[in-house]
Design a protein around this motif. Structure first.
Motif, mmCIF file in Angstrom:
data_model
loop_
_atom_site.group_PDB
_atom_site.id
_atom_site.type_symbol
_atom_site.label_atom_id
_atom_site.label_comp_id
_atom_site.label_asym_id
_atom_site.label_seq_id
_atom_site.Cartn_x
_atom_site.Cartn_y
_atom_site.Cartn_z
ATOM 1 N N MET A 126 0.831 -1.202 0.000
ATOM 2 C CA MET A 126 0.000 0.000 0.000
ATOM 3 C C MET A 126 0.868 1.255 0.000
ATOM 4 S SD MET A 126 -2.992 -1.252 2.651
ATOM 5 C CE MET A 126 -4.098 0.097 2.266
ATOM 6 N N PRO A 127 0.443 2.298 -0.704
ATOM 7 C CA PRO A 127 1.204 3.558 -0.716
ATOM 8 C C PRO A 127 1.366 4.094 0.702
ATOM 9 C CG PRO A 127 -0.530 3.593 -2.379
ATOM 10 C CD PRO A 127 -0.778 2.377 -1.540
ATOM 11 N N GLY A 128 2.565 4.546 0.991
ATOM 12 C CA GLY A 128 2.819 5.141 2.296
ATOM 13 C C GLY A 128 3.380 4.183 3.323
ATOM 14 N N TYR A 129 3.469 2.882 2.978
ATOM 15 C CA TYR A 129 3.948 1.922 3.982
ATOM 16 C C TYR A 129 5.418 2.162 4.314
ATOM 17 C CZ TYR A 129 4.096 -2.363 6.707
ATOM 18 O OH TYR A 129 4.207 -3.265 7.743
ATOM 19 N N ASP A 130 6.233 2.438 3.291
ATOM 20 C CA ASP A 130 7.655 2.692 3.550
ATOM 21 C C ASP A 130 7.833 3.911 4.448
ATOM 22 O OD1 ASP A 130 8.305 0.523 2.016
ATOM 23 O OD2 ASP A 130 8.856 1.685 0.234
ATOM 24 N N ALA A 131 7.004 4.924 4.232
ATOM 25 C CA ALA A 131 7.079 6.113 5.084
ATOM 26 C C ALA A 131 6.692 5.772 6.517
ATOM 27 C CB ALA A 131 6.170 7.210 4.535
ATOM 28 N N LEU A 132 5.748 4.842 6.665
ATOM 29 C CA LEU A 132 5.330 4.402 7.993
ATOM 30 C C LEU A 132 6.501 3.725 8.720
ATOM 31 C CD1 LEU A 132 2.503 4.551 9.354
ATOM 32 C CD2 LEU A 132 2.190 2.157 8.697
ATOM 33 N N VAL A 133 7.234 2.881 7.989
ATOM 34 C CA VAL A 133 8.402 2.216 8.571
ATOM 35 C C VAL A 133 9.442 3.248 8.995
ATOM 36 C CG1 VAL A 133 10.312 0.632 8.109
ATOM 37 C CG2 VAL A 133 8.016 0.090 7.270
ATOM 38 N N ALA A 134 9.661 4.248 8.138
ATOM 39 C CA ALA A 134 10.652 5.279 8.453
ATOM 40 C C ALA A 134 10.260 6.054 9.709
ATOM 41 C CB ALA A 134 10.802 6.232 7.271
ATOM 42 N N ARG A 135 8.975 6.364 9.850
ATOM 43 C CA ARG A 135 8.527 7.084 11.044
ATOM 44 C C ARG A 135 8.651 6.219 12.291
ATOM 45 N NH1 ARG A 135 2.826 8.393 8.965
ATOM 46 N NH2 ARG A 135 2.395 8.979 11.129
ATOM 47 N N ALA A 136 8.376 4.930 12.153
ATOM 48 C CA ALA A 136 8.550 4.025 13.296
ATOM 49 C C ALA A 136 10.018 3.957 13.698
ATOM 50 C CB ALA A 136 8.024 2.633 12.947
ATOM 51 N N ARG A 137 10.911 3.988 12.707
ATOM 52 C CA ARG A 137 12.347 3.976 13.011
ATOM 53 C C ARG A 137 12.739 5.248 13.770
ATOM 54 N NH1 ARG A 137 15.745 0.539 10.881
ATOM 55 N NH2 ARG A 137 14.381 0.108 9.104
ATOM 56 N N GLU A 138 12.198 6.381 13.342
ATOM 57 C CA GLU A 138 12.469 7.636 14.058
ATOM 58 C C GLU A 138 11.973 7.548 15.505
ATOM 59 O OE1 GLU A 138 10.548 10.644 11.799
ATOM 60 O OE2 GLU A 138 11.923 10.504 10.085
#
Length: 531
Positions: A126-138
């Motif tokens: 789904m669009p935005g999943y990679d960004a979700l992972v990046a925010r979780a990493r932050e």
């Protein structure tokens, strides 16, 4: 489309991403309450209801529980995480993604779970999943800084620490292949390395490795003069146990799995109870205390009650003040039952590198940065020798690691499983294993292969009731460990000056028997070349 959930639902509570309840090191220990605050009690009860609903396949009911909590103001990452799983179970991927977004917005810092958990595969496209992972990493990196994670540990390269670099590389590779979430290695008190396999550090449920920390609470209370002796009767703290077989049960019996308290191979009956301490107190003692070894979750939950009676504090609050704060460990969470009792059998979530600090304290015989925290005598009591004559590998909630160790499936265990209805065709697959000493590192894999996976193994354990596997050892103990399901491991090797932690979140990447990482002890102890 409804999806299969790979995270074992009985551990979903343990793997949720709850914010810590423990106070920072600079704050006073939480006040003791005679009963849990109503909102917290209601939250725990709702989460347990949701977990049971998902186990039964009633995902709509579980989602309704989470929606009620959310709309009632409990807008936490934990509630959102549960709701995401429930939504996946109903087949609503869009809703699951929205719940994951809410979890990350509220601090969920587990990029490894987002990357590896097979239950989340439908969402990764789904669009935005990679960004979700990046925010979780932050979030994870922020939580590490704010939680003072790993503070107080100097660093060293493998060469400086005297470790074999080829052996270390092989160990890290094997850890990743076994589905590890984290691996931490200390030598002579210095941090040689942390590996998170695509994720970042996070609090991970230590499962039954929690029991080793519970044992330290008993030792601290003996040091504090709050408990007269490890051989004190349980009735010292619970007078209702003064008669009959219960009157003969001591703390040593609870710590060595020899109390005789009625128990099952799994803990599912315990999770049905609203009060785990009361459930243990009201259970029968069915064997003479000290007469046999049987791994006992109820007994360790009862120890949580002993700690509260002896100290006037809940187990988690007492250990925060007496153990974690002196070690500089701040980011800790301890799962509680619906009545507010911290679990004794499991439930401790902490960062792997902080768990290694607990091991380093043990290695340093109870001293941390020049301060005596725990008596050396208690560490010896827990780890120097078998605590009873029935299982040579069992210390006091710690496990002894020998030069050679074997597990034996006895004919008595097979006969008991047969009497309790296990199919003859299934038992026939075990014929060549019965009575044969099998190296401990290979035993569970071989048993799992014959029984079609860990569900089959658990069925055997349940059907064989109170007839345990036998353990045989050769040589002297060369290390000791705290260990839990899915390969949660804290190994301390005093002669090598070595502390190793391996932790894993069950996410479906590898089969459960592979997750147990049977080669862990051998590979860890090979890190230090022979002198």
């Amino acid at each position: 489309m409804r999806h299969s959930l790979y995270l074992p639902l009985c551990t979903l509570l343990a793997c949720a991403h709850t914010q810590p309840v423990a106070a920072p090191a600079s704050s006073p220990a939480p006040a003791v309450q005679s009963a849990p605050a109503d909102p917290e009690s209601q939250l725990r009860e709702a989460l347990q209801r949701a977990g049971r609903a998902m186990e039964a396949g009633r995902f709509d009911a579980a989602l309704s529980e989470m929606q009620r909590l959310w709309e009632g103001g409990r807008q936490t990452d934990e509630v959102a995480w549960f709701a995401a799983y429930a939504s996946l179970g109903t087949g609503d991927d869009a809703a699951a993604f929205q719940w994951l977004e809410r979890a990350v917005e509220r601090g969920m810092g587990s990029p490894g779970d987002l990357l590896h958990d097979k239950s989340l595969e439908p969402l990764r496209r789904m669009p935005g999943y990679d960004a979700l992972v990046a925010r979780a990493r932050e979030n994870a990196l922020k939580a590490r800084a704010e939680g003072n994670v790993g503070a107080g540990l100097e660093q060293a390269t493998p060469a400086e620490a005297g470790l074999s670099e080829p052996a270390l590389a092989a160990f890290v590779k094997a850890a990743e292949e076994s589905g590890s979430s984290a691996l931490v290695v200390l030598r002579h008190g210095k941090l040689v390395g942390e590996w998170y396999f695509g994720g970042e550090t996070q609090r991970i449920e230590s499962m039954s490795a929690t029991k080793g920390v519970v044992a330290l609470a008993i030792g601290l209370l003996i040091d504090d003069g709050r408990i007269p002796s490890v051989d004190a009767p349980v009735s010292t703290f619970f007078p209702e146990w003064k008669d009959g077989l219960k009157g003969k049960v001591t703390l040593r019996h609870l710590l060595s799995h020899t109390s005789g308290l009625a128990a099952n191979a799994s803990a599912m009956d315990i999770y049905q109870s609203p009060d785990f301490v009361r459930y243990a107190l009201e259970s029968h003692v069915v064997d003479a205390p000290g007469s046999r070894f049987f791994y006992n979750n109820k007994a360790t939950n009862l120890l949580a009650g002993v700690v509260e009676r002896a100290s006037g504090e809940k187990l988690d609050a007492y250990l925060m003040r007496r153990l974690f704060e002196p070690l500089g460990i701040r980011d800790v969470f301890w799962q509680k039952d619906p009545s507010g009792n911290p679990l004794g059998m499991s439930g401790l979530r902490l960062h792997p590198v902080d768990f290694a600090k607990v091991g380093q304290l043990m290695l340093q015989r109870g001293v941390w940065q020049g301060q005596r925290i725990l008596s050396e005598a208690w560490i010896r009591e827990c780890t120097a020798a078998s605590s009873q004559p029935h299982n040579p590998a069992a210390g006091l909630l710690w496990w002894l690691v020998y030069e050679k160790s074997f597990r034996v499936l006895g004919q008595d265990m097979v006969d008991e499983a047969r009497r309790n209805g296990m199919p003859e065709a299934t038992l026939a697959r075990l014929r060549d294993m019965v009575g044969q000493p099998i190296p401990s590192g290979d035993f569970m894999r071989r048993l799992s292969e014959r029984l079609g996976g860990m569900k089959g193994v658990m069925a055997l354990m349940e059907k064989s009731a109170r007839v345990p596997l036998r353990t045989q050892v050769e040589g002297a103990p060369k290390a000791y460990s705290a260990r839990g399901s899915y390969g949660q491991l804290l190994l301390v090797a005093p002669e090598q000056g070595l502390v190793v932690v391996r932790m894993a979140v069950p996410d479906g990447r590898v089969p459960e028997d592979v997750m147990e990482f049977s080669a862990f002890n051998e590979l860890a102890l090979s890190l230090v070349p022979p002198s």
